[in-house]
Motif scaffolding. Sequence first.
Motif, PDB file in Angstrom:
ATOM      1  N   PHE A  71      -2.601 -27.467   8.797  1.00  0.00           N
ATOM      2  CA  PHE A  71      -3.375 -27.093   9.976  1.00  0.00           C
ATOM      3  C   PHE A  71      -2.900 -25.764  10.570  1.00  0.00           C
ATOM      4  O   PHE A  71      -3.719 -24.876  10.838  1.00  0.00           O
ATOM      5  N   PRO A  72      -1.575 -25.556  10.766  1.00  0.00           N
ATOM      6  CA  PRO A  72      -1.144 -24.239  11.245  1.00  0.00           C
ATOM      7  C   PRO A  72      -1.489 -23.108  10.279  1.00  0.00           C
ATOM      8  O   PRO A  72      -1.756 -21.979  10.713  1.00  0.00           O
ATOM      9  N   ASP A  73      -1.514 -23.380   8.978  1.00  0.00           N
ATOM     10  CA  ASP A  73      -1.943 -22.361   8.007  1.00  0.00           C
ATOM     11  C   ASP A  73      -3.382 -21.935   8.282  1.00  0.00           C
ATOM     12  O   ASP A  73      -3.746 -20.765   8.139  1.00  0.00           O
ATOM     13  N   GLN A  74      -4.212 -22.905   8.681  1.00  0.00           N
ATOM     14  CA  GLN A  74      -5.608 -22.606   8.977  1.00  0.00           C
ATOM     15  C   GLN A  74      -5.745 -21.649  10.162  1.00  0.00           C
ATOM     16  O   GLN A  74      -6.703 -20.880  10.243  1.00  0.00           O
ATOM     17  N   LEU A  75      -4.800 -21.727  11.104  1.00  0.00           N
ATOM     18  CA  LEU A  75      -4.864 -20.906  12.310  1.00  0.00           C
ATOM     19  C   LEU A  75      -4.321 -19.501  12.085  1.00  0.00           C
ATOM     20  O   LEU A  75      -4.549 -18.612  12.914  1.00  0.00           O
ATOM     21  N   ALA A  76      -3.603 -19.299  10.988  1.00  0.00           N
ATOM     22  CA  ALA A  76      -2.950 -18.014  10.745  1.00  0.00           C
ATOM     23  C   ALA A  76      -3.980 -16.928  10.468  1.00  0.00           C
ATOM     24  O   ALA A  76      -5.035 -17.185   9.882  1.00  0.00           O
ATOM     25  N   PRO A  77      -3.704 -15.700  10.875  1.00  0.00           N
ATOM     26  CA  PRO A  77      -4.622 -14.591  10.586  1.00  0.00           C
ATOM     27  C   PRO A  77      -4.662 -14.283   9.099  1.00  0.00           C
ATOM     28  O   PRO A  77      -3.766 -14.673   8.346  1.00  0.00           O
ATOM     29  N   THR A  78      -5.690 -13.566   8.674  1.00  0.00           N
ATOM     30  CA  THR A  78      -5.858 -13.236   7.258  1.00  0.00           C
ATOM     31  C   THR A  78      -5.116 -11.966   6.877  1.00  0.00           C
ATOM     32  O   THR A  78      -5.293 -11.448   5.778  1.00  0.00           O
ATOM     33  N   THR A  79      -4.294 -11.456   7.782  1.00  0.00           N
ATOM     34  CA  THR A  79      -3.511 -10.258   7.501  1.00  0.00           C
ATOM     35  C   THR A  79      -2.249 -10.624   6.717  1.00  0.00           C
ATOM     36  O   THR A  79      -2.008 -11.785   6.384  1.00  0.00           O
ATOM     37  N   TYR A  80      -1.433  -9.588   6.433  1.00  0.00           N
ATOM     38  CA  TYR A  80      -0.145  -9.781   5.767  1.00  0.00           C
ATOM     39  C   TYR A  80       0.985  -9.529   6.760  1.00  0.00           C
ATOM     40  O   TYR A  80       0.835  -8.748   7.708  1.00  0.00           O
ATOM     41  N   ILE A  81       2.100 -10.199   6.526  1.00  0.00           N
ATOM     42  CA  ILE A  81       3.308  -9.947   7.307  1.00  0.00           C
ATOM     43  C   ILE A  81       4.037  -8.782   6.638  1.00  0.00           C
ATOM     44  O   ILE A  81       4.491  -8.913   5.494  1.00  0.00           O
ATOM     45  N   PRO A  82       4.146  -7.632   7.316  1.00  0.00           N
ATOM     46  CA  PRO A  82       4.796  -6.470   6.702  1.00  0.00           C
ATOM     47  C   PRO A  82       6.262  -6.347   7.135  1.00  0.00           C
ATOM     48  O   PRO A  82       6.577  -6.394   8.322  1.00  0.00           O
ATOM     49  N   ILE A  83       7.140  -6.197   6.178  1.00  0.00           N
ATOM     50  CA  ILE A  83       8.567  -6.011   6.459  1.00  0.00           C
ATOM     51  C   ILE A  83       9.090  -4.903   5.545  1.00  0.00           C
ATOM     52  O   ILE A  83       8.788  -4.884   4.344  1.00  0.00           O
ATOM     53  N   ILE A  84       9.864  -3.984   6.115  1.00  0.00           N
ATOM     54  CA  ILE A  84      10.499  -2.935   5.307  1.00  0.00           C
ATOM     55  C   ILE A  84      11.997  -2.972   5.551  1.00  0.00           C
ATOM     56  O   ILE A  84      12.458  -2.966   6.699  1.00  0.00           O
ATOM     57  N   LEU A  85      12.763  -3.018   4.464  1.00  0.00           N
ATOM     58  CA  LEU A  85      14.224  -3.020   4.528  1.00  0.00           C
ATOM     59  C   LEU A  85      14.739  -1.726   3.916  1.00  0.00           C
ATOM     60  O   LEU A  85      14.390  -1.388   2.775  1.00  0.00           O
ATOM     61  N   PHE A  86      15.568  -0.989   4.660  1.00  0.00           N
ATOM     62  CA  PHE A  86      16.095   0.299   4.212  1.00  0.00           C
ATOM     63  C   PHE A  86      17.570   0.143   3.826  1.00  0.00           C
ATOM     64  O   PHE A  86      18.355  -0.449   4.582  1.00  0.00           O
ATOM     65  N   TYR A  87      17.917   0.720   2.664  1.00  0.00           N
ATOM     66  CA  TYR A  87      19.289   0.634   2.152  1.00  0.00           C
ATOM     67  C   TYR A  87      19.792   2.033   1.811  1.00  0.00           C
ATOM     68  O   TYR A  87      19.124   2.785   1.098  1.00  0.00           O
ATOM     69  N   GLN A  88      20.985   2.340   2.313  1.00  0.00           N
ATOM     70  CA  GLN A  88      21.593   3.612   1.964  1.00  0.00           C
ATOM     71  C   GLN A  88      22.183   3.545   0.563  1.00  0.00           C
ATOM     72  O   GLN A  88      22.512   2.472   0.051  1.00  0.00           O
ATOM     73  N   SER A  89      22.318   4.711  -0.037  1.00  0.00           N
ATOM     74  CA  SER A  89      22.903   4.785  -1.369  1.00  0.00           C
ATOM     75  C   SER A  89      24.409   4.595  -1.293  1.00  0.00           C
ATOM     76  O   SER A  89      25.069   5.138  -0.416  1.00  0.00           O
ATOM     77  N   ASN A  90      24.937   3.797  -2.211  1.00  0.00           N
ATOM     78  CA  ASN A  90      26.389   3.626  -2.307  1.00  0.00           C
ATOM     79  C   ASN A  90      26.999   4.636  -3.266  1.00  0.00           C
ATOM     80  O   ASN A  90      28.209   4.623  -3.501  1.00  0.00           O
ATOM     81  N   ASN A  91      26.157   5.506  -3.823  1.00  0.00           N
ATOM     82  CA  ASN A  91      26.609   6.456  -4.826  1.00  0.00           C
ATOM     83  C   ASN A  91      26.597   7.862  -4.242  1.00  0.00           C
ATOM     84  O   ASN A  91      25.584   8.333  -3.740  1.00  0.00           O
ATOM     85  N   ALA A  92      27.697   8.522  -4.276  1.00  0.00           N
ATOM     86  CA  ALA A  92      27.829   9.856  -3.678  1.00  0.00           C
ATOM     87  C   ALA A  92      27.395  10.967  -4.623  1.00  0.00           C
ATOM     88  O   ALA A  92      27.328  12.123  -4.236  1.00  0.00           O
ATOM     89  N   HIS A  93      27.109  10.652  -5.879  1.00  0.00           N
ATOM     90  CA  HIS A  93      26.787  11.685  -6.857  1.00  0.00           C
ATOM     91  C   HIS A  93      25.318  11.592  -7.250  1.00  0.00           C
ATOM     92  O   HIS A  93      24.878  10.615  -7.856  1.00  0.00           O
ATOM     93  N   ASP A  94      24.552  12.612  -6.901  1.00  0.00           N
ATOM     94  CA  ASP A  94      23.126  12.602  -7.182  1.00  0.00           C
ATOM     95  C   ASP A  94      22.826  12.551  -8.676  1.00  0.00           C
ATOM     96  O   ASP A  94      21.773  12.079  -9.084  1.00  0.00           O
ATOM     97  N   GLY A  95      23.737  13.007  -9.504  1.00  0.00           N
ATOM     98  CA  GLY A  95      23.483  13.082 -10.932  1.00  0.00           C
ATOM     99  C   GLY A  95      23.310  11.732 -11.601  1.00  0.00           C
ATOM    100  O   GLY A  95      22.760  11.647 -12.692  1.00  0.00           O
TER     101      GLY A  95
END
Length: 430
Positions: free
Chosen positions: A31-55
């Motif tokens: 029933f709660p699924d029926q009430l949910a909007p038809t949109t998407y839940i958007p989430i973005i997770l940002f991670y820094q590089s652990n590598n100091a060498h671009d090569g």
Amino acid sequence: MAMMNVEIISKEMIKPSSPTPNHLRTHKRSFPDQLAPTTYIPIILFYQSNNAHDGVVDHHQLQKSCRLKKSLQQTLNRFYPLAGTLKEDHSIDCNDEGVEFYEARVACKLSQILQHFNMEILNQFLPFEPHGTHDVLLAVKYNIFECGGVAVGVCVSHRIADGASATTFLGAWSATSRGDDDVCPKFDAATYFPPKDISWGKGDIGVTKEKIVTRRLVFDKSSIAALKENASSTRVLAVSAFIWKRLMAISKSKPAPARVHVAIHAVNLRPRMVPPMPTHSFGNLWYFAAAVLSPHDQLDGGDDHVSNRTLAIKLSKAIKGIDGDYVKKLQSDLIPDSLTKEVELSSKGDVESYRFTSWCRFPLYEADFGWGEPTWVCCPSMPFKNLVVLTSTRDEDGIEAFANILEEDAVVFDRDEELLPFVSWKIADY
């Protein structure tokens, strides 16, 4: 910062590594699924590089990409409905069609993104526009920055999941990527909340076609302490009441202001069941608590003169009303009065609604895929007028509020002298 080039370099369907058993092929929505909007839940997770060498960036990105895809296959074995297809009867055919996985290269460094909050740029890190209609129930976009940092953009269909379920999936996927996952979700929401006939109330309540802009408000520890002192409430309710008041001030500034103001706060039903449901129960296991500010409440001078304490008390009372007895009513065959009233109120011209959902207790910053915890997690824009999504800051001391408001209202909101002293605009330390 101007629009940038985010080039998609690959797209593929990721399927579960093992076929879904026949007895699990049909997933019934609740029933709660029926009430949910038809949109998407958007989430973005940002991670820094652990590598100091671009090569060696390309080599490490290849490893990360392979790890993500393999762990996603394994995770979908347990979250099998996400790899299925929505049927005409609104159930899910768990047919292992798969989820969309994009890889993209971003023509800038991650630090440039973290210096500014630009919603149009952030939306480019998602697999697709989360407000549209797509065939898949889950999509992922793996964005690679010039510095080696990455952004993992996820769109989870709201027709099958709420914010808690999306977070459970991210936690399980990231743990599988690290090699230490033991989460086994439960897909039995329809057993507790059977679907109902709500054909009369179809449609995404609150969704608007008007131009929506998103404002990001950061409340640090000291600001929250001040708001709690004024409101005598929890930090989430204190911040919610404060933003509710500032949004009401916008309505008050208009030639024909609303007479009734309704704050609708999403409530997680899992801990309110008797006995409580497991935190990893999957689905839209939430309901809304509505706090109403009527003209009678505003006799002391209007919207902007109602105290934060009064608003916080109203929100608290409404949320506490979603208790075990109330949940039992939701499980019955009857349509709750609160739902019919919400539909009725949404159609009235003299009523303004404000929607709040708190993700502050969700462990989003624990989503470590094997290269460290995220530097920043955000919820991009959603097409709902006056929708506010609250998340904890990385240090867990503060709250970030993503407020979706009309573009015309942003002019007033941005120069609100009552709001500005309590918020900052810094995204993250990097």
